[in-house]
Design an enzyme around this catalytic site. Sequence first.
Site, PDB file in Angstrom:
ATOM      1  N   LYS A  18      -5.227  29.820  35.747  1.00  0.00           N
ATOM      2  CA  LYS A  18      -6.359  30.762  35.728  1.00  0.00           C
ATOM      3  C   LYS A  18      -6.492  31.395  34.349  1.00  0.00           C
ATOM      4  CE  LYS A  18      -5.708  35.147  37.348  1.00  0.00           C
ATOM      5  NZ  LYS A  18      -6.022  36.148  36.314  1.00  0.00           N
ATOM      6  N   ASN A  19      -5.366  31.827  33.807  1.00  0.00           N
ATOM      7  CA  ASN A  19      -5.439  32.587  32.560  1.00  0.00           C
ATOM      8  C   ASN A  19      -5.691  31.716  31.333  1.00  0.00           C
ATOM      9  OD1 ASN A  19      -5.154  34.799  34.120  1.00  0.00           O
ATOM     10  ND2 ASN A  19      -3.023  35.225  33.585  1.00  0.00           N
ATOM     11  N   CYS A 112      -7.929  43.726  38.391  1.00  0.00           N
ATOM     12  CA  CYS A 112      -6.860  44.291  39.224  1.00  0.00           C
ATOM     13  C   CYS A 112      -6.482  45.669  38.715  1.00  0.00           C
ATOM     14  CB  CYS A 112      -5.640  43.367  39.202  1.00  0.00           C
ATOM     15  SG  CYS A 112      -5.842  41.896  40.213  1.00  0.00           S
ATOM     16  N   ARG A 117      -6.318  49.949  31.494  1.00  0.00           N
ATOM     17  CA  ARG A 117      -6.370  48.679  30.746  1.00  0.00           C
ATOM     18  C   ARG A 117      -7.433  48.809  29.656  1.00  0.00           C
ATOM     19  NH1 ARG A 117      -6.049  43.747  35.044  1.00  0.00           N
ATOM     20  NH2 ARG A 117      -5.460  42.557  33.208  1.00  0.00           N
ATOM     21  N   ASP A 302       3.535  39.357  35.334  1.00  0.00           N
ATOM     22  CA  ASP A 302       2.902  38.818  36.552  1.00  0.00           C
ATOM     23  C   ASP A 302       3.941  38.351  37.561  1.00  0.00           C
ATOM     24  OD1 ASP A 302      -0.090  38.465  35.555  1.00  0.00           O
ATOM     25  OD2 ASP A 302       1.264  37.847  33.970  1.00  0.00           O
ATOM     26  N   ARG A 394      -8.501  35.396  43.778  1.00  0.00           N
ATOM     27  CA  ARG A 394      -8.854  35.396  42.348  1.00  0.00           C
ATOM     28  C   ARG A 394      -7.968  34.439  41.578  1.00  0.00           C
ATOM     29  NH1 ARG A 394      -9.803  41.428  40.558  1.00  0.00           N
ATOM     30  NH2 ARG A 394     -10.235  40.243  38.698  1.00  0.00           N
TER      31      ARG A 394
HETATM   32  N1  EPU Z   1      -3.783  46.953  25.893  1.00  0.00           N
HETATM   33  C1  EPU Z   1      -4.238  47.983  25.104  1.00  0.00           C
HETATM   34  N2  EPU Z   1      -5.395  47.816  24.385  1.00  0.00           N
HETATM   35  C2  EPU Z   1      -6.093  46.648  24.409  1.00  0.00           C
HETATM   36  C3  EPU Z   1      -5.631  45.593  25.218  1.00  0.00           C
HETATM   37  C4  EPU Z   1      -4.457  45.770  25.957  1.00  0.00           C
HETATM   38  O1  EPU Z   1      -3.632  49.047  25.048  1.00  0.00           O
HETATM   39  O2  EPU Z   1      -7.117  46.559  23.715  1.00  0.00           O
HETATM   40  C5  EPU Z   1      -2.556  47.121  26.692  1.00  0.00           C
HETATM   41  C6  EPU Z   1      -2.875  47.085  28.192  1.00  0.00           C
HETATM   42  O3  EPU Z   1      -3.257  48.341  28.658  1.00  0.00           O
HETATM   43  C7  EPU Z   1      -1.553  46.628  28.774  1.00  0.00           C
HETATM   44  C8  EPU Z   1      -0.991  45.718  27.696  1.00  0.00           C
HETATM   45  O4  EPU Z   1      -1.699  46.013  26.488  1.00  0.00           O
HETATM   46  O5  EPU Z   1      -0.700  47.729  28.939  1.00  0.00           O
HETATM   47  C9  EPU Z   1      -1.106  44.240  28.008  1.00  0.00           C
HETATM   48  O6  EPU Z   1      -2.451  43.888  28.178  1.00  0.00           O
HETATM   49  P1  EPU Z   1      -2.996  42.441  27.761  1.00  0.00           P
HETATM   50  O7  EPU Z   1      -4.235  42.643  26.975  1.00  0.00           O
HETATM   51  O8  EPU Z   1      -1.893  41.632  27.147  1.00  0.00           O
HETATM   52  O9  EPU Z   1      -3.335  41.831  29.178  1.00  0.00           O
HETATM   53  P2  EPU Z   1      -4.696  41.203  29.633  1.00  0.00           P
HETATM   54  O10 EPU Z   1      -5.229  40.309  28.586  1.00  0.00           O
HETATM   55  O11 EPU Z   1      -5.568  42.241  30.203  1.00  0.00           O
HETATM   56  C10 EPU Z   1      -3.530  39.072  30.575  1.00  0.00           C
HETATM   57  C11 EPU Z   1      -3.534  38.352  31.883  1.00  0.00           C
HETATM   58  C12 EPU Z   1      -2.787  39.174  32.919  1.00  0.00           C
HETATM   59  C13 EPU Z   1      -1.368  39.371  32.418  1.00  0.00           C
HETATM   60  C14 EPU Z   1      -1.386  40.043  31.044  1.00  0.00           C
HETATM   61  C15 EPU Z   1      -0.021  40.187  30.422  1.00  0.00           C
HETATM   62  C16 EPU Z   1      -5.599  37.126  31.830  1.00  0.00           C
HETATM   63  C17 EPU Z   1      -6.960  36.927  32.383  1.00  0.00           C
HETATM   64  N3  EPU Z   1      -4.898  38.147  32.315  1.00  0.00           N
HETATM   65  O12 EPU Z   1      -4.189  40.305  30.838  1.00  0.00           O
HETATM   66  O13 EPU Z   1      -2.776  38.433  34.104  1.00  0.00           O
HETATM   67  O14 EPU Z   1      -0.665  40.174  33.333  1.00  0.00           O
HETATM   68  O15 EPU Z   1      -2.188  39.265  30.144  1.00  0.00           O
HETATM   69  O16 EPU Z   1       0.573  38.966  30.274  1.00  0.00           O
HETATM   70  O17 EPU Z   1      -5.150  36.355  31.005  1.00  0.00           O
HETATM   71  C18 EPU Z   1      -3.018  38.099  36.384  1.00  0.00           C
HETATM   72  O18 EPU Z   1      -3.131  36.904  36.172  1.00  0.00           O
HETATM   73  O19 EPU Z   1      -2.904  38.582  37.539  1.00  0.00           O
HETATM   74  C19 EPU Z   1      -3.037  39.037  35.283  1.00  0.00           C
HETATM   75  C20 EPU Z   1      -3.218  40.337  35.447  1.00  0.00           C
END
Ligand code: EPU
Length: 435
Positions: A18-19, A112, A117, A302, A394
């Site tokens: 998915k990711n 989620c 976030r 995750d 999802r």
């Molecule tokens: N963060 C910030 N500022 C930003 C972006 C992120 O402070 O501009 C913080 C977030 O608040 C969080 C941390 O950085 O505390 C990690 O966030 P990240 O951006 O790495 O996560 P994401 O891109 O929102 C993806 C995956 C998640 C997975 C995380 C961490 C996708 C679509 N989602 O989320 O997957 O948990 O990376 O590896 O790629 C899932 O599949 O269920 C899922 C939530």
Amino acid sequence: MVHGGRPLFGELEMPTAKNSILPILAAAVLTRGAVCIRRAPLLQDVETSMQLLAALGCPAVRAGQDLLLSCGGPVGDTVPRPLMAAMRSSIYYLAPMLARAGRARLSFPGGCRLGARPIDIHLEGLRAMGARVSAEGDQLECEAPDGLQGTRFHLRFPSVGATETLMMAAAAARGETVLTGVAREPEIRDLADFLNACGGKVRGAGTSRIIIRGGPLHGCEYTPIPDRITAQTVLCAGAICGGELLLRRTPFEPVRPLADFLAQAGCKVRRLDHDRVSLVSDGRLSALGELSTGVYPSFATDAGPLLAAAMLTADGTTRLRETIFTNRFACSTQFSKMGADLRCQGSVLEIRGVLALRGARMEASDLRGGAALVIAALAAEGESRIGGMEYIRRGYEDIGGMFGALGAVIGCRTQPEREHSTVRYGAICDRMIQE
Ligand code: EPU
């Protein structure tokens, strides 16, 4: 509905991640040609992405397991609010819209409820590339009428989403961009591989420094990587239920941190070859003491709830610290309904293993927490009912069918409808492939 208490036996092939596919679908908006994504899973977030692509003027259609889209025409500059609210990954469309339409109007993304976030790193990076960004309430307006400009940018945290946003922006920017402090997840490398398959020039993905030279992108045919989180879901279920599993399309490295923990808990986990992993468990696990999640290549956030589920009946105490999201363990209150003994204090979930779990009615409130409830229910005695399937769908195409194939007694009220969309769009897809 799960009738638990049975061991799991059999083989499974892992679906596409998915990711990986979600950012790749957004990156397709940068191209001017037909893009064919092989083995596209039937996930709710993929369906939402298809609606979003249609709203931007890049309709995607399914052809069997593949997804075809063409973004040669004009690209819209506005994402409807319900599509932004439907998933976190809607934010991936910000950079491609800026690059193609010169501006983007959207609201902050949903997804989620894992805690706050923010998207400040995405926006900071885009500003560094020349975008004008303004936010009022939850409405966001970004403009880059003269295009984006390559730059040097350091991410203060290796955010997966921000790394992907900035890679897409840089692929369409003038000149070279050097991103440092970036995320190193396998899905980042996959996005780079996709961009390069479209004629992009991306180097260094998988390390903490990525160099990208912007330029025109053409269409391509691409198969994204398999889902390492689904693999970890199945491994955790096999560990607590007992049984013998063989996972195909499962490279070992991305699941190694979990495999090491499960081995420490008493399972036999083996890398059979470059993309097969086996697990043998008698279901009697030892607790793991102190452990924590972290950014790749550490133990994935995750997989935290999934491993927590596997530890519910382990002998002793496991203390699992979450380091990425503030609300990762919302599932712990639901575990308690099955007779689990746990306490969640701040970012630490303490699990004292109990002798047995009993079936219960539970409610998923996020994707991985929901999958963790399924794992626990598979091991519990008696019947469980899990609501909130819309969260689980999802990220898992058919979690009931997946565990059913391993001998579990599990049923879901509604099943995905691959046939429906395939038949309806088959002719259009054939034409697009020929073109
Ligand atoms: N963060 C910030 N500022 C930003 C972006 C992120 O402070 O501009 C913080 C977030 O608040 C969080 C941390 O950085 O505390 C990690 O966030 P990240 O951006 O790495 O996560 P994401 O891109 O929102 C993806 C995956 C998640 C997975 C995380 C961490 C996708 C679509 N989602 O989320 O997957 O948990 O990376 O590896 O790629 C899932 O599949 O269920 C899922 C939530």
